[in-house]
Design a protein around this motif. Structure first.
Motif, PDB file in Angstrom:
ATOM      1  N   MET A   1      23.637  62.377  15.424  1.00 57.69           N
ATOM      2  CA  MET A   1      22.988  63.376  16.466  1.00 57.69           C
ATOM      3  C   MET A   1      22.469  62.288  17.526  1.00 57.69           C
ATOM      4  SD  MET A   1      20.264  66.327  16.327  1.00 57.69           S
ATOM      5  CE  MET A   1      21.344  67.623  16.269  1.00 57.69           C
ATOM      6  N   ALA A   2      22.875  62.348  18.711  1.00 62.22           N
ATOM      7  CA  ALA A   2      22.288  61.802  19.832  1.00 62.22           C
ATOM      8  C   ALA A   2      20.942  62.310  20.237  1.00 62.22           C
ATOM      9  CB  ALA A   2      23.326  61.966  21.199  1.00 62.22           C
ATOM     10  N   LYS A   3      20.239  61.078  20.388  1.00 66.39           N
ATOM     11  CA  LYS A   3      18.932  61.291  20.817  1.00 66.39           C
ATOM     12  C   LYS A   3      18.624  61.453  22.138  1.00 66.39           C
ATOM     13  CE  LYS A   3      16.743  58.656  17.045  1.00 66.39           C
ATOM     14  NZ  LYS A   3      15.794  57.740  16.902  1.00 66.39           N
ATOM     15  N   GLY A   4      17.993  62.505  22.820  1.00 64.11           N
ATOM     16  CA  GLY A   4      17.860  62.616  24.386  1.00 64.11           C
ATOM     17  C   GLY A   4      16.896  61.863  24.823  1.00 64.11           C
ATOM     18  N   LYS A   5      16.895  61.757  25.968  1.00 60.18           N
ATOM     19  CA  LYS A   5      15.791  60.749  26.716  1.00 60.18           C
ATOM     20  C   LYS A   5      14.348  61.593  26.768  1.00 60.18           C
ATOM     21  CE  LYS A   5      18.740  58.536  29.964  1.00 60.18           C
ATOM     22  NZ  LYS A   5      19.062  58.120  31.161  1.00 60.18           N
ATOM     23  N   PRO A   6      13.464  60.933  26.371  1.00 59.97           N
ATOM     24  CA  PRO A   6      11.946  61.637  26.480  1.00 59.97           C
ATOM     25  C   PRO A   6      11.726  62.187  27.982  1.00 59.97           C
ATOM     26  CG  PRO A   6      11.888  59.279  26.166  1.00 59.97           C
ATOM     27  CD  PRO A   6      13.368  59.597  26.118  1.00 59.97           C
ATOM     28  N   ALA A   7      11.174  63.156  27.829  1.00 62.24           N
ATOM     29  CA  ALA A   7      10.705  63.773  29.171  1.00 62.24           C
ATOM     30  C   ALA A   7       9.806  62.950  29.613  1.00 62.24           C
ATOM     31  CB  ALA A   7      10.265  65.219  28.875  1.00 62.24           C
ATOM     32  N   PRO A   8       9.940  62.640  31.252  1.00 61.94           N
ATOM     33  CA  PRO A   8       8.848  61.934  31.891  1.00 61.94           C
ATOM     34  C   PRO A   8       7.521  62.515  31.896  1.00 61.94           C
ATOM     35  CG  PRO A   8      10.526  62.860  33.349  1.00 61.94           C
ATOM     36  CD  PRO A   8      11.115  62.991  32.089  1.00 61.94           C
ATOM     37  N   ALA A   9       6.628  61.954  31.752  1.00 63.58           N
ATOM     38  CA  ALA A   9       5.143  62.412  31.792  1.00 63.58           C
ATOM     39  C   ALA A   9       4.952  63.013  33.286  1.00 63.58           C
ATOM     40  CB  ALA A   9       4.083  61.192  31.356  1.00 63.58           C
ATOM     41  N   ALA A  10       4.258  64.058  32.987  1.00 64.26           N
ATOM     42  CA  ALA A  10       3.982  64.848  34.590  1.00 64.26           C
ATOM     43  C   ALA A  10       2.768  64.102  35.010  1.00 64.26           C
ATOM     44  CB  ALA A  10       3.452  66.319  34.080  1.00 64.26           C
ATOM     45  N   ALA A  11       3.059  63.876  36.372  1.00 58.50           N
ATOM     46  CA  ALA A  11       2.096  63.103  37.251  1.00 58.50           C
ATOM     47  C   ALA A  11       0.772  63.989  37.095  1.00 58.50           C
ATOM     48  CB  ALA A  11       2.448  63.169  38.815  1.00 58.50           C
ATOM     49  N   PRO A  12      -0.286  63.299  36.950  1.00 57.61           N
ATOM     50  CA  PRO A  12      -1.513  63.886  37.001  1.00 57.61           C
ATOM     51  C   PRO A  12      -2.076  64.709  38.249  1.00 57.61           C
ATOM     52  CG  PRO A  12      -1.992  61.346  37.327  1.00 57.61           C
ATOM     53  CD  PRO A  12      -0.608  61.882  37.028  1.00 57.61           C
ATOM     54  N   THR A  13      -2.576  65.733  38.180  1.00 53.68           N
ATOM     55  CA  THR A  13      -3.071  66.480  39.363  1.00 53.68           C
ATOM     56  C   THR A  13      -4.142  65.833  40.054  1.00 53.68           C
ATOM     57  OG1 THR A  13      -4.871  67.841  38.048  1.00 53.68           O
ATOM     58  CG2 THR A  13      -2.334  68.848  37.888  1.00 53.68           C
ATOM     59  N   SER A  14      -4.465  66.337  41.071  1.00 59.21           N
ATOM     60  CA  SER A  14      -5.582  66.032  42.054  1.00 59.21           C
ATOM     61  C   SER A  14      -6.927  66.112  41.189  1.00 59.21           C
ATOM     62  CB  SER A  14      -5.534  66.590  43.481  1.00 59.21           C
ATOM     63  OG  SER A  14      -5.666  67.948  43.295  1.00 59.21           O
ATOM     64  N   TYR A  15      -7.018  67.104  40.687  1.00 61.68           N
ATOM     65  CA  TYR A  15      -8.249  67.508  39.938  1.00 61.68           C
ATOM     66  C   TYR A  15      -8.186  66.416  38.587  1.00 61.68           C
ATOM     67  CZ  TYR A  15     -11.750  69.730  37.091  1.00 61.68           C
ATOM     68  OH  TYR A  15     -12.871  70.024  36.449  1.00 61.68           O
ATOM     69  N   GLU A  16      -7.348  66.160  37.935  1.00 63.41           N
ATOM     70  CA  GLU A  16      -7.404  65.065  36.849  1.00 63.41           C
ATOM     71  C   GLU A  16      -7.658  63.685  37.493  1.00 63.41           C
ATOM     72  OE1 GLU A  16      -4.190  67.069  33.717  1.00 63.41           O
ATOM     73  OE2 GLU A  16      -3.492  66.074  35.393  1.00 63.41           O
ATOM     74  N   LEU A  17      -7.071  63.334  38.731  1.00 61.25           N
ATOM     75  CA  LEU A  17      -7.457  62.040  38.959  1.00 61.25           C
ATOM     76  C   LEU A  17      -8.834  62.019  39.569  1.00 61.25           C
ATOM     77  CD1 LEU A  17      -4.153  61.776  41.283  1.00 61.25           C
ATOM     78  CD2 LEU A  17      -4.946  60.315  39.598  1.00 61.25           C
ATOM     79  N   LEU A  18      -9.256  62.976  40.139  1.00 63.14           N
ATOM     80  CA  LEU A  18     -11.073  63.064  40.530  1.00 63.14           C
ATOM     81  C   LEU A  18     -11.776  62.834  39.252  1.00 63.14           C
ATOM     82  CD1 LEU A  18     -13.087  63.456  42.358  1.00 63.14           C
ATOM     83  CD2 LEU A  18     -12.857  65.885  42.457  1.00 63.14           C
ATOM     84  N   GLY A  19     -11.036  63.660  38.063  1.00 66.76           N
ATOM     85  CA  GLY A  19     -12.138  63.762  36.894  1.00 66.76           C
ATOM     86  C   GLY A  19     -12.013  62.454  36.322  1.00 66.76           C
ATOM     87  N   ALA A  20     -11.123  61.580  36.109  1.00 68.59           N
ATOM     88  CA  ALA A  20     -10.950  60.134  35.736  1.00 68.59           C
ATOM     89  C   ALA A  20     -11.652  59.536  36.626  1.00 68.59           C
ATOM     90  CB  ALA A  20      -9.529  59.961  35.765  1.00 68.59           C
TER      91      ALA A  20
END
Length: 82
Positions: A1-20
């Motif tokens: 069985m062929a392995k699919g490519k992993p889904a790219p990580a979602a870009a962080p939201t502006s709120y997540e960036l502020l929190g970090a």
């Protein structure tokens, strides 16, 4: 069985960036020593993100928020263990 490519990580939201950014500021050694941190607004920060995160910070009993023209300053106390 062929392995699919992993889904790219979602870009962080502006709120997540502020929190970090706030997390890094609060956990900086100088901030921990003085028990205070200045949080400055930067281009791209939305008023909604700031309102939300300040509401969440204000829920903590041992935190004081001082509003400034360019952001806020946080002061906190560490309760003594009984």
């Amino acid at each position: 069985m062929a392995k699919g490519k992993p889904a790219p990580a979602a870009a962080p939201t502006s709120y997540e960036l502020l929190g970090a950014r706030i997390h890094r500021a609060i956990n900086a050694p100088a901030a921990q020593k003085s028990r205070s941190a200045v949080l400055l607004r930067v281009e791209g920060d939305t008023p909604e993100d700031w309102a939300r995160i300040l509401d969440e910070i204000a829920e903590n009993d041992n935190v004081t928020i001082a509003h400034r023209d360019d952001g806020v300053q946080l002061f906190w106390t560490v309760p003594k263990d009984d």
